[in-house]
Design a protein around this motif. Sequence first.
Motif, PDB file in Angstrom:
ATOM      1  N   CYS A  66       0.833  -1.204   0.000  1.00 20.18           N
ATOM      2  CA  CYS A  66       0.000   0.000   0.000  1.00 20.18           C
ATOM      3  C   CYS A  66       0.872   1.259   0.000  1.00 20.18           C
ATOM      4  CB  CYS A  66      -0.925   0.003   1.214  1.00 20.18           C
ATOM      5  SG  CYS A  66      -2.271  -1.186   1.102  1.00 20.18           S
ATOM      6  N   MET A  67       1.941   1.256   0.778  1.00 19.66           N
ATOM      7  CA  MET A  67       2.867   2.393   0.778  1.00 19.66           C
ATOM      8  C   MET A  67       3.488   2.578  -0.606  1.00 19.66           C
ATOM      9  SD  MET A  67       4.945   2.024   4.355  1.00 19.66           S
ATOM     10  CE  MET A  67       4.140   2.175   5.964  1.00 19.66           C
ATOM     11  N   LEU A  68       3.876   1.458  -1.221  1.00 16.84           N
ATOM     12  CA  LEU A  68       4.452   1.530  -2.566  1.00 16.84           C
ATOM     13  C   LEU A  68       3.436   2.089  -3.563  1.00 16.84           C
ATOM     14  CD1 LEU A  68       7.107   0.694  -4.089  1.00 16.84           C
ATOM     15  CD2 LEU A  68       5.894  -1.383  -4.745  1.00 16.84           C
ATOM     16  N   HIS A 113       9.905   6.365  -2.016  1.00 20.87           N
ATOM     17  CA  HIS A 113       9.750   5.128  -2.781  1.00 20.87           C
ATOM     18  C   HIS A 113      10.963   4.220  -2.588  1.00 20.87           C
ATOM     19  CE1 HIS A 113       9.737   2.584  -6.435  1.00 20.87           C
ATOM     20  NE2 HIS A 113       8.429   2.712  -6.397  1.00 20.87           N
ATOM     21  N   SER A 114      12.151   4.820  -2.631  1.00 18.11           N
ATOM     22  CA  SER A 114      13.378   4.055  -2.435  1.00 18.11           C
ATOM     23  C   SER A 114      13.436   3.461  -1.025  1.00 18.11           C
ATOM     24  CB  SER A 114      14.600   4.945  -2.678  1.00 18.11           C
ATOM     25  OG  SER A 114      15.797   4.220  -2.568  1.00 18.11           O
ATOM     26  N   ALA A 115      13.023   4.244  -0.025  1.00 18.81           N
ATOM     27  CA  ALA A 115      13.024   3.753   1.358  1.00 18.81           C
ATOM     28  C   ALA A 115      12.078   2.561   1.518  1.00 18.81           C
ATOM     29  CB  ALA A 115      12.624   4.881   2.309  1.00 18.81           C
ATOM     30  N   ILE A 116      10.954   2.585   0.821  1.00 21.26           N
ATOM     31  CA  ILE A 116      10.002   1.478   0.902  1.00 21.26           C
ATOM     32  C   ILE A 116      10.603   0.213   0.288  1.00 21.26           C
ATOM     33  CG2 ILE A 116       7.763   0.643   0.083  1.00 21.26           C
ATOM     34  CD1 ILE A 116       6.820   3.596   0.305  1.00 21.26           C
ATOM     35  N   LEU A 117      11.347   0.364  -0.811  1.00 21.86           N
ATOM     36  CA  LEU A 117      11.995  -0.800  -1.416  1.00 21.86           C
ATOM     37  C   LEU A 117      13.016  -1.418  -0.468  1.00 21.86           C
ATOM     38  CD1 LEU A 117      12.520   0.342  -5.120  1.00 21.86           C
ATOM     39  CD2 LEU A 117      10.726  -1.123  -4.182  1.00 21.86           C
ATOM     40  N   VAL A 118      13.719  -0.571   0.292  1.00 19.12           N
ATOM     41  CA  VAL A 118      14.663  -1.086   1.293  1.00 19.12           C
ATOM     42  C   VAL A 118      13.911  -1.856   2.379  1.00 19.12           C
ATOM     43  CG1 VAL A 118      16.337  -0.454   3.085  1.00 19.12           C
ATOM     44  CG2 VAL A 118      16.353   0.737   0.893  1.00 19.12           C
TER      45      VAL A 118
END
Length: 323
Positions: A66-68, A113-118
Motif C-alpha cells: 500500500c505504501m508503494l 519510494h526508495s526507502a520502501i523498497l529497502v
Amino acid sequence: MVDFNVTPSNPSTFILTGIPGLEDAHVWISIPISIFYIITLLGNFTVLFVVGKEQTLHKPMFLLLCMLALTDIGVSTSIVPKALCIFWFKLKDISVDGCLTQMFFFHVVSIMHSAILVTMAFDRYVAICNPLRYTTILSNARIAKLGLVGLVRAVLFILPLPFLLRRLPFCASRIIPHTYCDHMAVAKMLCGDITVNKIYGLLMAFAVMGFDLTLIALSYGLILRAVLRISSKKAHQKALNTCTAHICVIMMAYPVGLFSTLTHRYGQDIAPYVHIILASLHILIPPLLNPIIYGVKTKELRDKVGKYIFRMGSTIATEFKCA
C-alpha cells in the motif's frame, strides 16, 4: 523547435516547453502517457482498495504494498497532469512557487519510494531467514514507523533544494526545456554559479541510491546465504520465488533513474529529448508495472483481486438482465 528567445510575460513564472525537438508530436506522445497514467491509477487504487477491504491482508507485506502504491500514485500525479496540460492545451506557464513545490513533492516521494523498497528487502530477509520471529520483528506498527522514518529522511534530504535555488536570481529567459520542474532543469535557469546545486544534487542521488542499494544488496546476500544452506531444491525455489516481484521492481526503479541522473548532468552531447524521454520512462513505467507484478506474483493478492472482479462482473450481468 522551441523559440528560446521568448520570455514569460509574468516575471514570477517559468515556461515548461515539454519535449524540445518533438513539439509537433506532443499530441501523439500524450496518448500513451495518458493511457499509462490511467492504468497506473487503476492498478494502484485497486491494490489500496483490496488490501483495505480484506482483513486477511492486513499484514506487514501488504502494508508495504500500500505504501508503494501511494508513492507510485504520488510520483505520477506530481508530473503527468501538468505534462498533459502542456501537450493538449499549451498551458506551459507555471509559477516559480508552483515549480519549486512540484520539484519538492516529486523528489520527496521518489526518495520515499526508495526507502520502501529497502524496507521490503528487510521484510523478505526476515520472512526467509527468521520466519518464526517474523510477527515479532515486523508488526504493522513497526512498518508504519519505518515508513515515517523514510518520509522524514526524504523531507530532510530535499528541504535544502528550494533554498539553494532561491539563493541566486533567475535569469530573464525562464524557459525550462522539460515537462516538469526537475532540480537541475530549474538550477540551469539561475544567473550565477550553480556548482553547489550540481554537487548537492549528485551527492544526494548517490547517497540515497548508494545507501539504499547497499542495504538491499546486504539483505539479499543474507537471503542467498540462508537459501544455499537449505538442502531441498523445492525449498530453494519457493524461497527465491517470494523475492521475484521485489527484484523486478528494483531493476525497474534504480538503473533507469541513475542513468537518467547522470546523463542529465554529464551527457551534453545527448539530444535534450533523450534526457526527457528517459526521465519520463523512469516516472511512468515503474508505477504502471508495480501493481501488475505484485498482483501476478502474490497469490493472496491475486485471489482477492480476482474475487472482486468476479463479484463486479456478476453485479453488472445481473443489472443488465434486469434492464
